[in-house]
Design a protein around this motif. Structure first.
Motif, PDB file in Angstrom:
ATOM      1  N   HIS A   1       0.850  -1.195   0.000  1.00 60.87           N
ATOM      2  CA  HIS A   1       0.000   0.000   0.000  1.00 60.87           C
ATOM      3  C   HIS A   1       0.885   1.244   0.000  1.00 60.87           C
ATOM      4  O   HIS A   1       1.810   1.357   0.807  1.00 60.87           O
ATOM      5  CB  HIS A   1      -0.900   0.027   1.228  1.00 60.87           C
TER       6      HIS A   1
ATOM      7  N   SER B   1       0.904   5.801  -0.948  1.00 62.23           N
ATOM      8  CA  SER B   1       0.106   6.996  -1.227  1.00 62.23           C
ATOM      9  C   SER B   1       1.019   8.123  -1.663  1.00 62.23           C
ATOM     10  O   SER B   1       2.221   8.118  -1.375  1.00 62.23           O
ATOM     11  CB  SER B   1      -0.720   7.416  -0.009  1.00 62.23           C
TER      12      SER B   1
ATOM     13  N   GLU C   1     -10.011   4.645  -1.204  1.00 59.92           N
ATOM     14  CA  GLU C   1      -9.189   5.115  -0.091  1.00 59.92           C
ATOM     15  C   GLU C   1      -8.446   6.402  -0.427  1.00 59.92           C
ATOM     16  O   GLU C   1      -7.697   6.918   0.403  1.00 59.92           O
ATOM     17  CB  GLU C   1      -8.190   4.025   0.305  1.00 59.92           C
ATOM     18  N   SER C   2      -8.628   6.915  -1.636  1.00 56.19           N
ATOM     19  CA  SER C   2      -8.000   8.183  -1.992  1.00 56.19           C
ATOM     20  C   SER C   2      -8.732   9.344  -1.329  1.00 56.19           C
ATOM     21  O   SER C   2      -9.896   9.229  -0.938  1.00 56.19           O
ATOM     22  CB  SER C   2      -7.984   8.379  -3.508  1.00 56.19           C
TER      23      SER C   2
ATOM     24  N   ALA D   1      -4.488   6.982  -2.976  1.00 58.99           N
ATOM     25  CA  ALA D   1      -4.122   5.688  -2.427  1.00 58.99           C
ATOM     26  C   ALA D   1      -3.930   4.700  -3.573  1.00 58.99           C
ATOM     27  O   ALA D   1      -4.695   4.707  -4.543  1.00 58.99           O
ATOM     28  CB  ALA D   1      -5.203   5.184  -1.478  1.00 58.99           C
TER      29      ALA D   1
END
Length: 339
Positions: free
Chosen positions: A30, A32, A98-99, A42
């Motif tokens: 993961h 970002s 998730e952004s 994300a």
């Protein structure tokens, strides 16, 4: 780079839900990063296990179908292409998944194209990625946004699409008369007043919170096809409920994203489409407008959503050869110019 506490990692693991199984030959991390608007995106970074960080590797940024998220189609592609030697970045668009980005579920032809450039920023900063060998893949609506990005971002050395949609062109398509379009614009104007008064824009999801066993009756053929992916266990994800804020339509109606697709040349374009896809004409139109090198590749006996997740139909070897050949040709041309 995103850094999480142990508690945050645990919380995230409870939310993780992918529509495919990660290969035991691939690592997923993961990450970002921010786009040029300051919105945090994300993404999942896919690499082959044992990847030599001392070497420079080719890389791909992969965008989801319109309304989709990284845990669906982009992850399917990244999982496969990482096994073939690519560093692959599957992202959640701004305002989605998730952004970051507020309000949620907003759609913008500019920002959705920017998502790809932001991915190139991130990949190009990795010490083991070759900046001269970065490409883009867009699935469905992201296909149009990937092409739009490549029109101006020459760091993208090659672009491929799968079941491509041009959302800006498609937004006007149902309205065949000025009166019809005028009625829509009047309604959207009134919706802006309602959104302002309510303090939040209207968002009407198209798919259920939990997957269902079968497609509801009464849907038209295209809606039923999308529901068979997003609304059932095949592709359902809680972050991909379909649709965008109602007034997002205004931005799409006001842009023509692919007016300069001919200017991507001499960088190559690969348009992959199902033989029986309802969206086939979008790829055919781009193929006509684009300049060589270009290719329209038709997958036999495939419909639109088959190119989201059907690894037996998605031509991954074709994609691999396309990008490696494009990167080789680009580097040769650059060397000739320098020499």
């Amino acid at each position: 780079m995103l850094i999480r506490t142990k508690q945050e990692e645990w919380t995230m693991s409870q939310k993780e839900q992918y529509t495919f199984v990660l290969s035991d030959r691939v690592e997923r991390t993961h990450v970002s990063y921010k786009n040029r608007y300051g919105i945090t995106l994300a993404a999942d970074l896919y690499t082959a296990k044992g990847l030599d960080p001392a070497q420079k590797h080719p890389a791909l940024v992969i965008g989801p179908p319109y309304g989709g998220v990284k845990e669906q189609g982009p992850g399917v592609y990244a999982n496969q292409l990482a096994q073939r030697g690519f560093v692959a970045l599957a992202f959640d668009p701004a305002f989605m998944g998730e952004s970051g980005g507020e309000p949620r579920h907003v759609s913008s032809p500019d920002i959705f194209a920017e998502n790809f450039s932001a991915g190139v920023d991130y990949l190009g900063a990795l010490p083991y990625v070759d900046r001269e060998r970065i490409g883009a893949i867009g699935i469905c609506g992201s296909g149009g946004f990937a092409l739009s990005t490549a029109q101006v971002d020459t760091r993208i050395k090659a672009v491929a699409t799968a079941s491509m949609y041009d959302i800006t062109a498609g937004s006007r398509m149902p309205f065949t008369t000025p009166d019809q379009l005028g009625e829509l614009l009047a309604d959207l104007g009134q919706q802006r007043y309602r959104d302002f008064e309510n303090g939040v824009p209207e968002y009407l999801p198209a798919f259920p919170e939990e997957p269902v066993e079968k497609v509801p009756e009464g849907l038209d053929s295209v809606s039923a096809e999308f529901f068979s992916y997003y609304g059932t266990k095949r592709g359902h994800h809680p972050n991909a409920r379909g649709n965008f804020t109602t007034t997002s339509m205004l931005a799409m109606l006001n842009f023509r994203s692919l007016d300069f697709v001919d200017q991507i040349s001499p960088r190559p374009i690969l348009l992959i489409v199902g033989e029986n896809a309802h969206s086939k004409f979008y790829s055919e139109n781009v193929y006509k407008a684009a300049v060589e090198p270009k290719e329209l590749y038709v997958v036999p006996d495939a419909i639109h959503i088959d190119l989201y997740d059907r690894v037996d139909k998605i031509p991954f070897d074709k994609l691999t050869n396309f990008f490696l050949s494009a990167f080789h040709d680009a580097n040769e041309a650059a060397g000739q110019e320098i020499g």
